[in-house]
Design an enzyme around this catalytic site. Sequence first.
Site, short mmCIF file in Angstrom:
data_model
loop_
_atom_site.label_atom_id
_atom_site.label_comp_id
_atom_site.label_asym_id
_atom_site.label_seq_id
_atom_site.Cartn_x
_atom_site.Cartn_y
_atom_site.Cartn_z
N LYS A 252 0.51 -1.25 -0.70
CA LYS A 252 -0.50 0.17 -0.38
C LYS A 252 0.59 0.75 0.14
O LYS A 252 1.55 1.33 0.80
CB LYS A 252 -0.85 -0.17 1.04
CG LYS A 252 -1.71 1.22 1.37
CD LYS A 252 -2.35 1.19 2.77
CE LYS A 252 -3.03 2.54 3.27
NZ LYS A 252 -3.94 2.34 4.13
N ASP A 257 -2.56 10.14 3.79
CA ASP A 257 -4.02 9.92 4.06
C ASP A 257 -4.49 11.00 4.76
O ASP A 257 -4.91 11.11 5.63
CB ASP A 257 -4.53 8.30 4.40
CG ASP A 257 -5.42 7.16 5.02
OD1 ASP A 257 -6.43 8.29 3.91
OD2 ASP A 257 -5.70 6.82 5.16
N LYS A 264 -10.30 12.82 8.21
CA LYS A 264 -9.85 12.49 9.96
C LYS A 264 -9.35 13.83 10.46
O LYS A 264 -9.22 15.00 9.57
CB LYS A 264 -8.52 11.38 9.60
CG LYS A 264 -8.18 10.21 8.62
CD LYS A 264 -6.77 9.95 8.28
CE LYS A 264 -6.48 8.63 7.72
NZ LYS A 264 -7.34 7.85 9.14
N ASP A 275 1.49 6.63 5.40
CA ASP A 275 0.75 5.58 4.40
C ASP A 275 1.26 4.74 3.45
O ASP A 275 0.53 3.69 3.05
CB ASP A 275 -0.44 6.06 4.66
CG ASP A 275 -1.84 5.55 4.87
OD1 ASP A 275 -1.82 4.78 5.70
OD2 ASP A 275 -2.79 5.57 4.23
N ASP A 334 -12.01 6.79 3.69
CA ASP A 334 -10.93 6.60 4.43
C ASP A 334 -10.20 5.05 4.64
O ASP A 334 -9.14 5.18 5.20
CB ASP A 334 -11.26 7.13 6.06
CG ASP A 334 -9.97 7.46 7.00
OD1 ASP A 334 -9.01 7.02 6.38
OD2 ASP A 334 -10.10 7.55 8.18
N GLU A 336 -9.18 3.54 2.52
CA GLU A 336 -8.62 3.53 0.81
C GLU A 336 -7.65 2.14 0.94
O GLU A 336 -7.76 2.22 -0.18
CB GLU A 336 -8.13 4.41 0.82
CG GLU A 336 -6.79 5.18 1.21
CD GLU A 336 -6.48 5.11 2.31
OE1 GLU A 336 -7.62 5.14 3.59
OE2 GLU A 336 -5.37 4.79 3.11
N ARG A 338 -7.66 -0.68 1.40
CA ARG A 338 -7.87 -2.61 1.02
C ARG A 338 -8.94 -1.93 -0.65
O ARG A 338 -8.35 -3.56 -1.13
CB ARG A 338 -8.91 -2.67 2.04
CG ARG A 338 -10.40 -1.74 1.62
CD ARG A 338 -11.34 -1.86 2.93
NE ARG A 338 -10.56 -1.15 4.21
CZ ARG A 338 -11.18 -1.40 5.64
NH1 ARG A 338 -12.22 -1.80 6.11
NH2 ARG A 338 -10.92 -1.21 6.55
N1 BES Z 1 -4.46 4.62 6.83
C1 BES Z 1 -5.00 4.17 7.93
C2 BES Z 1 -4.69 3.13 9.31
C3 BES Z 1 -3.87 3.36 10.43
C4 BES Z 1 -4.18 4.49 10.80
C5 BES Z 1 -2.88 3.57 9.85
C6 BES Z 1 -2.93 4.62 11.87
C7 BES Z 1 -1.73 4.33 10.92
C8 BES Z 1 -1.67 4.39 11.79
C9 BES Z 1 -6.24 3.91 7.00
O1 BES Z 1 -6.25 3.95 5.43
C10 BES Z 1 -7.47 3.89 7.66
O2 BES Z 1 -7.27 5.54 8.11
N2 BES Z 1 -8.44 2.79 8.47
C11 BES Z 1 -9.41 3.25 9.14
C12 BES Z 1 -10.42 1.96 8.30
C13 BES Z 1 -11.70 2.80 9.60
C14 BES Z 1 -12.13 3.67 8.10
C15 BES Z 1 -12.55 1.33 9.17
C16 BES Z 1 -9.04 2.98 10.23
O3 BES Z 1 -8.41 2.56 10.99
O4 BES Z 1 -9.67 3.76 11.69
ZN ZN Z 2 -4.52 5.36 5.27
ZN ZN Z 3 -7.49 5.85 5.32
#
Ligand code: BES
Ligand code: ZN
Ligand code: ZN
Length: 488
Positions: A252, A257, A264, A275, A334, A336, A338
């Site tokens: 990824k 992000d 966010k 990210d 968010d 994204e 996946r």
């Molecule tokens: N890039 C983030 C995950 C992340 C969070 C990486 C903290 C490093 C530190 C990912 O894209 C994300 O935002 N995931 C969301 C998923 C949710 C919306 C189901 C999350 O983990 O909040």
């Molecule tokens: Zn992300």
């Molecule tokens: Zn995200």
Amino acid sequence: MSDSERIRFTSPTKNEILRHEGHIVLFAQSDGQLFPSAHPIDQACNGSVSRAASSEAFTKLKPGQSLSLEFPSGLASKKLVIMKLDRTAQRFEAQRAGASIAKQASNTHSLILCQGCRRLEDIVFGAKLRDYRFDRHKNDKKNETTEMTFCVRDPEAAKKKCQPHLDIAAGIIFGRDLVNEPANILNTDSFVSRLEDLRDDGIEVKILNEDELKNIGMRALLAVGQGSTNPSYVAIMEWKGAASAPLVLAGKGVVFDTGGISLKPATKMELMTMDMAGAATVAGVMKAIARRGAKAHVIGIVGLVENMPGGQAQRPGDVIRSLKGDTIEVINTDAEGRLVLADLLWYAQSQYEPLGIIDLATLTGAIIVSLGSEFAGLFSNHNKFCAEFLAAAHGVGEKAWRMPLDPSFDKSLKSRIADLKNVGGREAGASVASHFLQRFVKPTMPWIHLDIAGVALSQRGTELSPSGATGWGIQTINQLILNHYEER
Ligand code: BES
Ligand code: ZN
Ligand code: ZN
């Protein structure tokens, strides 16, 4: 100063050592016995070294820790470092010793008296990794004039023995630099050009631009990048060190992000410049195996996109058709990573006939809640592949923990209007995300997903890295390739 000059191997004369003005590092065993190479120094300073090594303070040290004597009489040196390390030292003790040498070596020239040391390559590896600083954007560079000279009996032989370790270190440092770089500097275009530099190491690099991605049908990946003015890319790196089918590594690479329209919160959003750590890890492994000339066939594939809000950005509720053909309802923009990986995984399986696929992604905050920042989350559909990975990780001292995949997690991905949606409920976020990915993995394909959201950055630094990017996973995957994918 170039990298190769910072670490050197020489065989100095006794006088050169006595006249050295920087630090001198010498080794003593747990019982206080000095290594023979330390004796001339001990004599020159009237036995101070052997007294220090038989002191109570020295007894209390762990292997890889040290005592120091400042401005020792009889020597030109500013500081004498007495490092505790037994002849029978373990790999990680030797690495720790090297790291501690590097930590103390800042902006000085250290002579390290390694004659007769076993595990020189681990000492050098630890030193190289801990010497790392990301200071290219600082005017005041604290580490610019650091030099570490390893004194050995046969410099050429020592260099040769350490080279594979320095090659792996080069891969780790390449990966760390990518992760540490902010998103205004490492955007999708500059990421591509850094990957193109890997051609110098003999890696074949192919870049797919937006038009090509549209033609191929990677609409899920493109949907993530469509709100950004920075174009989306897929980069494919191939190292053909054997004629076998390839091991595929997918990463990824979200250069930033914001969350997109599902924006966010501001707190800590700046961390989302990391990210793209999955992609950086893949690139770091490619560099390491190419540098050391691995006899293995490995393909790295990374999706480089930026997740931004904007007039062109995808909306919550949009339905997109993935490369596989399954339609996805985007509930939360968010989630994204996946979407990016779904298309990469399907592409890898339809283009190549991989022996197995490992994907790496900073995929969920949920994995940080589950496992913290020491363990990566591992998800796999294949017990043997998983066991081999965990054994490699254990061997190099990187931690991962297997998490569950189970059909029960699938239910939460049911969509009212599409084949699946991109988020489930509040529970088991990392497992649900893995299930989303598994929908794009053929059941017979050995597959490992690594959620590295917790381990890619370290706030306080680790034994082998200062604070910031760690390079987690590069050593493990290199070791896995060495153990199971190389022709002998
Ligand atoms: N890039 C983030 C995950 C992340 C969070 C990486 C903290 C490093 C530190 C990912 O894209 C994300 O935002 N995931 C969301 C998923 C949710 C919306 C189901 C999350 O983990 O909040
Ligand atoms: Zn992300
Ligand atoms: Zn995200």
